[in-house]
Write an enzyme that holds these catalytic residues in place. Sequence first.
Site, PDB file in Angstrom:
ATOM      1  N   SER A  11       0.848  -1.201   0.000  1.00 25.50           N
ATOM      2  CA  SER A  11       0.000   0.000   0.000  1.00 25.50           C
ATOM      3  C   SER A  11       0.884   1.252   0.000  1.00 25.50           C
ATOM      4  O   SER A  11       0.389   2.362  -0.219  1.00 25.50           O
ATOM      5  CB  SER A  11      -0.926   0.008   1.224  1.00 25.50           C
TER       6      SER A  11
ATOM      7  N   LYS B 230       5.037 -11.238   3.241  1.00 24.72           N
ATOM      8  CA  LYS B 230       3.593 -11.509   3.037  1.00 24.72           C
ATOM      9  C   LYS B 230       3.344 -11.638   1.545  1.00 24.72           C
ATOM     10  O   LYS B 230       3.939 -10.912   0.745  1.00 24.72           O
ATOM     11  CB  LYS B 230       2.736 -10.385   3.635  1.00 24.72           C
TER      12      LYS B 230
ATOM     13  N   GLU C 192       0.122 -12.372  -1.503  1.00 29.70           N
ATOM     14  CA  GLU C 192      -1.311 -12.409  -1.803  1.00 29.70           C
ATOM     15  C   GLU C 192      -1.636 -13.639  -2.649  1.00 29.70           C
ATOM     16  O   GLU C 192      -1.014 -13.850  -3.694  1.00 29.70           O
ATOM     17  CB  GLU C 192      -1.723 -11.145  -2.577  1.00 29.70           C
TER      18      GLU C 192
ATOM     19  N   GLU D  97      -8.785  -9.809   4.002  1.00 24.88           N
ATOM     20  CA  GLU D  97      -9.176  -8.428   3.697  1.00 24.88           C
ATOM     21  C   GLU D  97     -10.569  -8.390   3.082  1.00 24.88           C
ATOM     22  O   GLU D  97     -10.855  -9.088   2.099  1.00 24.88           O
ATOM     23  CB  GLU D  97      -8.136  -7.808   2.742  1.00 24.88           C
TER      24      GLU D  97
HETATM   25  O1  KIV Z   1      -0.432  -3.415   1.684  1.00 22.70           O
HETATM   26  C1  KIV Z   1      -1.099  -3.349   2.728  1.00 22.70           C
HETATM   27  O2  KIV Z   1      -1.131  -2.330   3.423  1.00 22.70           O
HETATM   28  C2  KIV Z   1      -1.862  -4.531   3.120  1.00 22.70           C
HETATM   29  C3  KIV Z   1      -2.787  -4.371   4.284  1.00 22.70           C
HETATM   30  C4  KIV Z   1      -3.952  -3.557   3.924  1.00 22.70           C
HETATM   31  C5  KIV Z   1      -3.175  -5.672   4.864  1.00 22.70           C
HETATM   32  O3  KIV Z   1      -1.747  -5.542   2.526  1.00 22.70           O
END
Ligand code: KIV
Length: 273
Positions: A54, A122, A124, A191
Amino acid sequence: MSSYNESAKPKVTTASLMKMKASGEKIACLTSYDFTMAQIVDGAGIDFILVGDSAANVMMGYDTTVPITLDDMITYAKGVVRGAKRALVVVDMPFGYYQGCPDIALASAVRIMKETGAGAVKMEGGSEIRESISRILSAGIPVCGHLGLTPQSVNKFGGYGVRAKGEAEAEKLLADARMLDEMGCFAIVLEKIPAALAARVTREVSCPVIGIGAGSEVDGQILVVQDMLGMNRGFSPKFMRRYGDFGDQMEQALSRYVDNVKSVDFPNESEQY
Ligand code: KIV
């Protein structure tokens, strides 16, 4: 005023998050993208800091998270790791650096871990990226999954609406969550999905489930720090709670500074050598 860190709390690890789930202690998570914010977020007692992709939106002004690069993410993550003394720092793998090929995925994750000093990555997606997740886990790198609304796939979804409202998508999400848990992911972010589905996933998997727009019956919550502080003023989805109006406060402070400079009120006698 003493900060949370001065109480010498031990560093949060993936194992401590598992213990928090087992004991019922909720996990408080936020994003951060730079050293200064990470120090503040860490001092407040946040358990898990996500260097989210993000950053593409809130730090770089892109409309989607698709354009951010691995080099961009590494630069942001280096600052956050230096600022976070207690929290576990998790770094998003950006779009295009893990989806197609497990070898590329491992090379991307290794760069993140070696160059930033973060504790985990992390990613997706579910079964579609199983091989990449498996390769990274087998190298000893902790992985947090991310299901439901996965913003890197915005061009496939056609927007940022609530996911898994229908039975077929909910069943796929459940199967993906079970798969990530069995593979050994240390946590899963859910999410923007129905709260009842998030509660069911949380009951069925052994790893902690962190929600954003996924209701209260999960193991923890995450928000984008600029959003919840009111710095990103145009953005107010239903799931987001604002804990300040720092965008307005910062603009007011900055315009006072402009006035003071223009009127030669700043600097004064005591602010010079
Ligand atoms: O990129 C991000 O900030 C996220 C969160 C919203 C979980 O993946």
